[in-house]
Design a protein around this motif. Structure first.
Motif, short mmCIF file in Angstrom:
data_model
loop_
_atom_site.label_atom_id
_atom_site.label_comp_id
_atom_site.label_asym_id
_atom_site.label_seq_id
_atom_site.Cartn_x
_atom_site.Cartn_y
_atom_site.Cartn_z
N ALA A 17 -0.24 22.51 -78.91
CA ALA A 17 0.57 21.36 -78.50
C ALA A 17 1.09 21.56 -77.07
O ALA A 17 1.34 22.68 -76.63
N CYS A 18 1.26 20.46 -76.38
CA CYS A 18 1.82 20.47 -75.03
C CYS A 18 3.28 20.89 -75.11
O CYS A 18 4.02 20.48 -76.01
N GLU A 19 3.72 21.70 -74.17
CA GLU A 19 5.11 22.16 -74.13
C GLU A 19 6.05 21.04 -73.71
O GLU A 19 7.25 21.11 -73.98
N HIS A 20 5.54 20.01 -73.07
CA HIS A 20 6.38 18.96 -72.53
C HIS A 20 6.47 17.73 -73.44
O HIS A 20 7.55 17.22 -73.70
N PRO A 22 -3.75 16.01 -71.41
CA PRO A 22 -4.38 14.72 -71.14
C PRO A 22 -3.43 13.54 -71.33
O PRO A 22 -3.74 12.43 -70.92
N HIS A 23 -2.26 13.77 -71.93
CA HIS A 23 -1.32 12.69 -72.20
C HIS A 23 -0.26 12.55 -71.11
O HIS A 23 -0.03 11.46 -70.61
N GLY A 51 0.00 14.86 -68.30
CA GLY A 51 -0.45 15.36 -67.01
C GLY A 51 0.22 16.65 -66.58
O GLY A 51 -0.03 17.13 -65.48
N GLU A 52 1.09 17.25 -67.39
CA GLU A 52 1.75 18.51 -67.05
C GLU A 52 0.91 19.69 -67.53
O GLU A 52 0.13 19.57 -68.47
N TRP A 53 1.11 20.86 -66.89
CA TRP A 53 0.39 22.06 -67.28
C TRP A 53 1.15 22.78 -68.39
O TRP A 53 2.35 22.92 -68.32
N SER A 54 0.41 23.25 -69.40
CA SER A 54 1.00 23.97 -70.53
C SER A 54 0.17 25.21 -70.81
O SER A 54 -1.02 25.26 -70.52
N SER A 55 0.81 26.20 -71.43
CA SER A 55 0.05 27.39 -71.82
C SER A 55 -0.90 27.02 -72.95
O SER A 55 -0.59 26.20 -73.81
N TRP A 56 -2.09 27.63 -72.92
CA TRP A 56 -3.15 27.27 -73.85
C TRP A 56 -3.88 28.51 -74.31
O TRP A 56 -4.26 29.36 -73.51
N THR A 57 -4.08 28.63 -75.62
CA THR A 57 -4.77 29.79 -76.18
C THR A 57 -6.18 29.42 -76.63
O THR A 57 -6.72 30.02 -77.55
N LEU A 80 -3.32 19.42 -77.01
CA LEU A 80 -3.99 19.59 -75.73
C LEU A 80 -5.50 19.38 -75.83
O LEU A 80 -6.18 19.32 -74.81
N GLY A 81 -6.02 19.24 -77.04
CA GLY A 81 -7.46 19.08 -77.23
C GLY A 81 -8.01 17.81 -76.63
O GLY A 81 -9.12 17.78 -76.12
N GLY A 82 -7.26 16.75 -76.69
CA GLY A 82 -7.69 15.47 -76.11
C GLY A 82 -8.96 14.94 -76.74
O GLY A 82 -9.07 14.84 -77.96
N ARG A 83 -9.95 14.60 -75.92
CA ARG A 83 -11.19 14.02 -76.41
C ARG A 83 -11.99 15.03 -77.24
O ARG A 83 -12.69 14.65 -78.17
#
Length: 94
Positions: free
Chosen positions: A22-25, A7-8, A10-16, A30-33
């Motif tokens: 955390a975003c890889e970039h 959400p910060h 805009g790149e795609w990251s692996s998510w469990t 990645l939780g955001g709101r």
């Protein structure tokens, strides 16, 4: 394992499916709101528990702890009776 759009940045990251991933970039969560809501909800729950009249604190003396446990017990019984009466009123007109 999947991917989620950050959400910060805009790149795609692996998510469990963990809100704290955390975003890889950019390194932000990645939780955001959802993460903000979850943290706010936990803080509200903790505040409500501490404001409860029968909340047992570590600084309470032995007598106060016993009185609070007795208060909790009788409050539980009281609520059970009220709940039963409310159920009875709802079922009787049938």
């Amino acid at each position: 394992m999947g991917q989620k759009k950050c959400p910060h940045c805009g790149e795609w990251s692996s998510w469990t499916v963990n809100m704290n991933d955390a975003c890889e970039h950019c390194g932000k969560p990645l939780g955001g709101r959802d993460l903000e809501y979850h943290e706010r909800r936990e803080a509200d729950t903790k505040a409500n528990q501490e404001q409860w009249i029968f909340h047992i604190k570590e600084s309470d003396s032995e007598a106060v702890v016993i009185l609070k446990k007795v208060g909790n017990f009788f409050y539980t019984i009281y609520m059970a009776i009220i709940t039963f009466l409310a159920w009875l009123v709802a079922v009787l007109p049938g």
